[in-house]
Design a protein around this motif. Structure first.
Motif, PDB file in Angstrom:
ATOM      1  N   ASN A 223       0.830  -1.194   0.000  1.00 59.28           N
ATOM      2  CA  ASN A 223       0.000   0.000   0.000  1.00 59.28           C
ATOM      3  C   ASN A 223       0.867   1.249   0.000  1.00 59.28           C
ATOM      4  N   GLN A 224       0.523   2.200  -0.882  1.00 59.12           N
ATOM      5  CA  GLN A 224       1.197   3.478  -0.912  1.00 59.12           C
ATOM      6  C   GLN A 224       0.652   4.359   0.200  1.00 59.12           C
ATOM      7  N   PRO A 225       1.490   5.222   0.790  1.00 56.70           N
ATOM      8  CA  PRO A 225       0.986   6.179   1.769  1.00 56.70           C
ATOM      9  C   PRO A 225      -0.046   7.082   1.123  1.00 56.70           C
ATOM     10  N   ASN A 226      -1.002   7.548   1.916  1.00 55.49           N
ATOM     11  CA  ASN A 226      -2.057   8.405   1.392  1.00 55.49           C
ATOM     12  C   ASN A 226      -1.486   9.705   0.854  1.00 55.49           C
ATOM     13  N   GLN A 227      -1.804  10.006  -0.422  1.00 61.15           N
ATOM     14  CA  GLN A 227      -1.396  11.252  -1.026  1.00 61.15           C
ATOM     15  C   GLN A 227      -2.496  12.276  -0.812  1.00 61.15           C
ATOM     16  N   THR A 228      -2.094  13.550  -0.678  1.00 56.38           N
ATOM     17  CA  THR A 228      -3.063  14.603  -0.437  1.00 56.38           C
ATOM     18  C   THR A 228      -2.582  15.894  -1.064  1.00 56.38           C
ATOM     19  N   VAL A 229      -3.518  16.808  -1.281  1.00 59.83           N
ATOM     20  CA  VAL A 229      -3.186  18.128  -1.805  1.00 59.83           C
ATOM     21  C   VAL A 229      -2.968  19.055  -0.619  1.00 59.83           C
ATOM     22  N   LEU A 230      -1.739  19.418  -0.378  1.00 57.71           N
ATOM     23  CA  LEU A 230      -1.414  20.266   0.767  1.00 57.71           C
ATOM     24  C   LEU A 230      -1.628  21.730   0.425  1.00 57.71           C
ATOM     25  N   THR A 231      -2.123  22.463   1.383  1.00 56.42           N
ATOM     26  CA  THR A 231      -2.282  23.917   1.223  1.00 56.42           C
ATOM     27  C   THR A 231      -1.314  24.688   2.111  1.00 56.42           C
ATOM     28  N   GLU A 232      -0.732  23.989   3.099  1.00 53.92           N
ATOM     29  CA  GLU A 232       0.209  24.651   3.987  1.00 53.92           C
ATOM     30  C   GLU A 232       1.107  23.603   4.657  1.00 53.92           C
ATOM     31  N   PHE A 233       2.215  24.100   5.211  1.00 55.17           N
ATOM     32  CA  PHE A 233       3.114  23.262   5.984  1.00 55.17           C
ATOM     33  C   PHE A 233       3.213  23.823   7.399  1.00 55.17           C
ATOM     34  N   ILE A 234       3.589  22.949   8.325  1.00 54.50           N
ATOM     35  CA  ILE A 234       3.826  23.370   9.711  1.00 54.50           C
ATOM     36  C   ILE A 234       5.325  23.276   9.982  1.00 54.50           C
ATOM     37  N   LEU A 235       5.914  24.390  10.376  1.00 57.96           N
ATOM     38  CA  LEU A 235       7.338  24.438  10.699  1.00 57.96           C
ATOM     39  C   LEU A 235       7.528  24.160  12.186  1.00 57.96           C
ATOM     40  N   MET A 236       8.396  23.230  12.517  1.00 59.26           N
ATOM     41  CA  MET A 236       8.619  22.885  13.927  1.00 59.26           C
ATOM     42  C   MET A 236       9.356  23.985  14.677  1.00 59.26           C
ATOM     43  N   GLY A 237      10.096  24.819  13.945  1.00 62.36           N
ATOM     44  CA  GLY A 237      10.801  25.922  14.590  1.00 62.36           C
ATOM     45  C   GLY A 237      12.128  25.492  15.190  1.00 62.36           C
ATOM     46  N   ILE A 238      12.757  26.419  15.888  1.00 66.44           N
ATOM     47  CA  ILE A 238      14.067  26.158  16.473  1.00 66.44           C
ATOM     48  C   ILE A 238      13.962  25.388  17.778  1.00 66.44           C
ATOM     49  N   THR A 239      13.002  25.750  18.599  1.00 62.65           N
ATOM     50  CA  THR A 239      12.826  25.068  19.881  1.00 62.65           C
ATOM     51  C   THR A 239      11.347  24.945  20.202  1.00 62.65           C
ATOM     52  N   ASP A 240      10.984  23.855  20.893  1.00 64.34           N
ATOM     53  CA  ASP A 240       9.593  23.666  21.317  1.00 64.34           C
ATOM     54  C   ASP A 240       9.431  23.897  22.822  1.00 64.34           C
ATOM     55  N   ARG A 241      10.458  24.462  23.447  1.00 64.79           N
ATOM     56  CA  ARG A 241      10.384  24.744  24.886  1.00 64.79           C
ATOM     57  C   ARG A 241       9.817  26.136  25.105  1.00 64.79           C
ATOM     58  N   PRO A 242       8.647  26.254  25.723  1.00 68.90           N
ATOM     59  CA  PRO A 242       7.974  27.555  25.865  1.00 68.90           C
ATOM     60  C   PRO A 242       8.812  28.601  26.598  1.00 68.90           C
TER      61      PRO A 242
END
Length: 328
Positions: A2-21
């Protein structure tokens, strides 16, 4: 299979430099200061080398384009990164991601070959001073900056088309603080072998060819300097190359750390550290290096400062030149 589900993306999410608030606010403040210094420094260098009559030489022509490139790729990444520090969700539109990557590739490759052109300029100035004005004519200088821009734009277009015409899976999280080609490749459902090969071949060619021009130029420069009888001449020759050599060493050391490190120790975290250095730190350092280590740039800054003071206290312009003083 099975191929992974393909989708039409409208945006990406950037993880950024750090996830520590707790680090978001201080890191935002630090990078804001760095980016502002970078913009002011590079804009100042562009204006200074354009308006000062004593800086209208090939060396400062190339320096002006180096400042423009530094301003370009730091601005391609910096503002969006700063916005993401204070945004609720670190998103970037699909087309915005493609645009950011396109400009980043354009400017970073151009910088490599502009630095090579600057090394060649110093070689001609030191090894063939009598032919300098003939060899480094205005036409030649424009060719030496136009070719890197056109080549970089062509290569950027190829990579963007190959990546963004491919099929993305439904996972849209980029493990980086900007849209870079390697993290984007991990999101593709289709085969990435061709794209990886293109990136590998051109990255190796860009790094090796540009560095080879710099090394050959400086080997010939060193041989010419060592053959000089005058100590003052040697010192002057070294001083004209010092700023450029510093910039070259800092940039290439960063790039080789990122691309030549063993695969076993390679990670996106180390990529982030290296990327912060050459997208924000180096564009901030370059105008400082050329300002602090270059007597002509410091002289131009002093002349502008003196003229500004004269204008503020209403001293006639004829008394504002060096060696002149207003009547008592």
């Amino acid at each position: 299979m099975n191929q992974p589900n393909q989708t039409v993306l409208t945006e990406f999410i950037l993880m950024g430099i750090t996830d520590r608030p707790e680090l978001q606010a201080p890191v935002f403040g630090l990078f804001l200061i760095i980016y502002v210094i970078s913009v002011v420094g590079n804009l100042g260098m562009i204006i200074l080398t354009k308006v000062d009559s004593r800086l209208q030489t090939p060396m400062y022509f190339f320096l002006r384009h180096l400042a423009f490139i530094d301003l370009g790729y730091s601005t391609a990444v910096g503002p969006k990164m700063l916005v993401n520090f204070i945004a609720n969700q670190n998103t970037i539109p699909y087309n915005g991601c493609a645009t950011q990557l396109a400009f980043f590739i354009l400017f970073i490759i151009s910088e490599l070959f502009i630095l090579s052109a600057m090394a060649y300029d110093r070689y001609v100035a030191i090894c063939h001073p009598l032919l300098y004005t003939v060899v480094m004519s205005q036409k030649v200088c424009w060719v030496l900056v136009a070719v890197p821009y056109v080549y970089s734009a062509f290569l950027s277009l190829i990579i963007i088309i190959k990546i963004f015409m491919s099929s993305f899976c439904d996972h849209n999280v980029i493990r980086h603080f900007y849209c870079d080609n390697l993290p984007l490749l991990t999101l593709l459902c289709s085969s990435t072998r061709d794209i990886e090969l293109i990136i590998l071949i051109f990255s190796a060619f860009n790094l090796v060819s540009s560095l080879l021009i710099v090394l050959v130029s400086y080997i010939l420069i060193l041989m010419a300097i060592l053959s000089m009888n005058s100590t003052q001449g040697r010192h002057k020759a070294f001083s004209t190359c010092g700023s450029h050599m510093t910039v070259v060493i800092v940039l290439y050391a960063t790039l080789f750390f990122m691309y030549v490190q063993p695969k076993s120790s390679h990670s996106f975290d180390t990529d982030k550290i290296a990327s912060v250095f050459y997208t924000l730190i180096i564009p901030m350092l370059n105008p400082m290096i050329y300002s602090l280590r270059n007597k002509e740039v410091k002289g131009a800054l002093r002349r502008i400062w003196k003229n500004l003071k004269c204008a503020n206290i209403d001293i006639p312009q004829r008394y504002c030149g060096f060696g002149s003083s207003p009547p008592q």
